[in-house]
Design an enzyme around this catalytic site. Structure first.
Site, PDB file in Angstrom:
ATOM      1  N   HIS A  74       0.826  -1.203   0.000  1.00 21.13           N
ATOM      2  CA  HIS A  74       0.000   0.000   0.000  1.00 21.13           C
ATOM      3  C   HIS A  74       0.865   1.261   0.000  1.00 21.13           C
ATOM      4  O   HIS A  74       1.559   1.541   0.962  1.00 21.13           O
ATOM      5  CB  HIS A  74      -0.876  -0.036   1.256  1.00 21.13           C
TER       6      HIS A  74
ATOM      7  N   HIS B 178      -0.977  10.395  -3.393  1.00 24.28           N
ATOM      8  CA  HIS B 178      -2.295  10.088  -2.830  1.00 24.28           C
ATOM      9  C   HIS B 178      -3.245  11.277  -2.879  1.00 24.28           C
ATOM     10  O   HIS B 178      -4.401  11.157  -3.290  1.00 24.28           O
ATOM     11  CB  HIS B 178      -2.156   9.612  -1.383  1.00 24.28           C
TER      12      HIS B 178
HETATM   13  O1  G3P Z   1      -6.638   1.690  -2.693  1.00 25.68           O
HETATM   14  C1  G3P Z   1      -6.853   1.015  -1.513  1.00 25.68           C
HETATM   15  C2  G3P Z   1      -6.642   1.996  -0.448  1.00 25.68           C
HETATM   16  O2  G3P Z   1      -5.395   2.558  -0.740  1.00 25.68           O
HETATM   17  C3  G3P Z   1      -7.685   3.067  -0.487  1.00 25.68           C
HETATM   18  O3  G3P Z   1      -7.379   4.081   0.357  1.00 25.68           O
HETATM   19  O4  G3P Z   1      -6.942   6.436   0.626  1.00 25.68           O
HETATM   20  O5  G3P Z   1      -5.097   4.812   0.834  1.00 25.68           O
HETATM   21  O6  G3P Z   1      -6.051   5.316  -1.382  1.00 25.68           O
HETATM   22  P1  G3P Z   1      -6.312   5.215   0.079  1.00 25.68           P
HETATM   23 CA    CA Z   2      -5.074   3.712  -2.825  1.00 26.13          CA
END
Ligand code: G3P
Ligand code: CA
Length: 323
Positions: free
Chosen positions: A41, A83
């Site tokens: 992530h 992000h």
């Molecule tokens: O894409 C999965 C997860 O990353 C969604 O949350 O805000 O970290 O992009 P975010």
């Molecule tokens: Ca994401």
């Protein structure tokens, strides 16, 4: 370095996840048959600044099957790994470009925001995207999607997310087309084009996925991120059947799956993979509980993979009984 066993598993996923969703093929979508997938992530973002080459490189070293870039667009239409819509949180844009903000009213207060899309790639390259995270990362840059693809190529998959595509649509960009064009430059715009570098596109926007699947005729695996007020309805049999019309998988929050553990089986019955987010070690002593939590989702709830900030903690096998 290539990892032959995982490459075989990734090839199986790439082959199956985007195929037509007949019930006979569903078994091939499960973690049991292809092995659960480790999606890093924002890279190995527990240990290095999110969405930087340092975080992605470390994720590969820690054995990630996929690395995840969230996508934003520069003023000159280049996809970058970032992000937020703004550069404020993860770069020093405020210091480098002190006058290039927009003012917005937030809860009665005027705030200044440095939107990535107000800057060219050349300008964004001048920013430090590492110092906010900690010592040793000073001067690392915001990477382009292209750099992320080149890094992953032959080693792992990429799981790009179209972020705020409606904002970019309103500004005259076609984020989905730009993404497919970029993938095509590397020969990765078709499902299973390179089994050692599978691609799964994700979005919170059903509309963005429908554009990819229906308007642009992409056959890539697509994951619909599920959260927020409509989540309970999406996780019903009816909601999941609707999702299967425009996506091949769901990405629910981990809390949603704790509230709706039956959604894993329902999603599998609808031919959808289930890859929840986000798993992280919380606090200095959080490693053991993070491993335990991930193991619960992988081996008891039966998800097909998960997004984690700590790729090194991802459990590949169930904990031994009694341990
Ligand atoms: O894409 C999965 C997860 O990353 C969604 O949350 O805000 O970290 O992009 P975010
Ligand atoms: Ca994401």
């Amino acid at each position: 370095m290539k990892r032959p066993v995982r490459t075989v598993l990734l090839a199986a996923l790439a082959l199956c996840v985007g195929c037509s969703l007949e019930s006979t093929e569903q078994a091939d979508l499960s973690a049991e048959s292809v092995g659960a997938l480790l999606v890093a992530h924002r890279g190995a973002s527990a240990y290095a600044p999110e969405h930087t080459m340092a975080a992605y490189q470390l994720a590969l070293e820690q054995g990630a099957d996929f690395i995840e870039p969230d996508l934003q667009l520069t003023q000159d239409g280049v996809l970058i790994a970032l992000h937020d819509l703004t550069l404020d949180r993860t770069t020093n844009a405020r210091e480098v470009f002190p006058d290039r903000f927009r003012e917005e009213l937030v809860r009665g207060e005027t705030v200044r925001r440095w939107y990535a899309n107000d800057f060219t790639l050349e300008e964004i390259r001048q920013l430090d995207a590492g110092s906010w995270f900690g010592e040793g990362f000073e001067g690392v840059q915001v990477p382009t999607l292209s750099e992320v693809i080149e890094l992953a190529s032959g080693q792992a998959g990429i799981f790009p997310e179209t972020k705020a595509p409606e904002v970019y649509g309103d500004r005259g960009y076609n984020m989905e087309q730009l993404l497919l064009d970029e993938l095509e430059r590397y020969g990765l715009h078709r499902r299973n084009a390179d089994p050692s570098t599978p691609v799964v596109i994700q979005s919170f926007s059903a509309e963005s996925l429908k554009i990819l699947r229906h308007d642009l005729a992409s056959d890539l695996p697509l994951t619909f991120l599920v959260s927020g007020p409509a989540a309970d309805e999406w996780l019903t049999a009816e909601g999941l059947a609707e999702i299967s019309g425009f996506a091949t998988g769901i990405g629910p929050t981990r809390n949603l799956l704790l509230e709706h553990p039956d959604a894993v089986d329902l999603a599998h019955e609808a031919g959808l993979t289930v890859i929840p987010w986000t798993f992280a070690a919380r606090g200095p002593d959080g490693s053991a509980s993070a491993i335990e939590e991930m193991a619960h989702f992988l081996f008891e709830l039966g998800v097909d993979g998960l997004f984690t900030n700590n790729p090194d903690l991802f459990p590949r096998t169930p904990p031994e009984e009694g341990s």
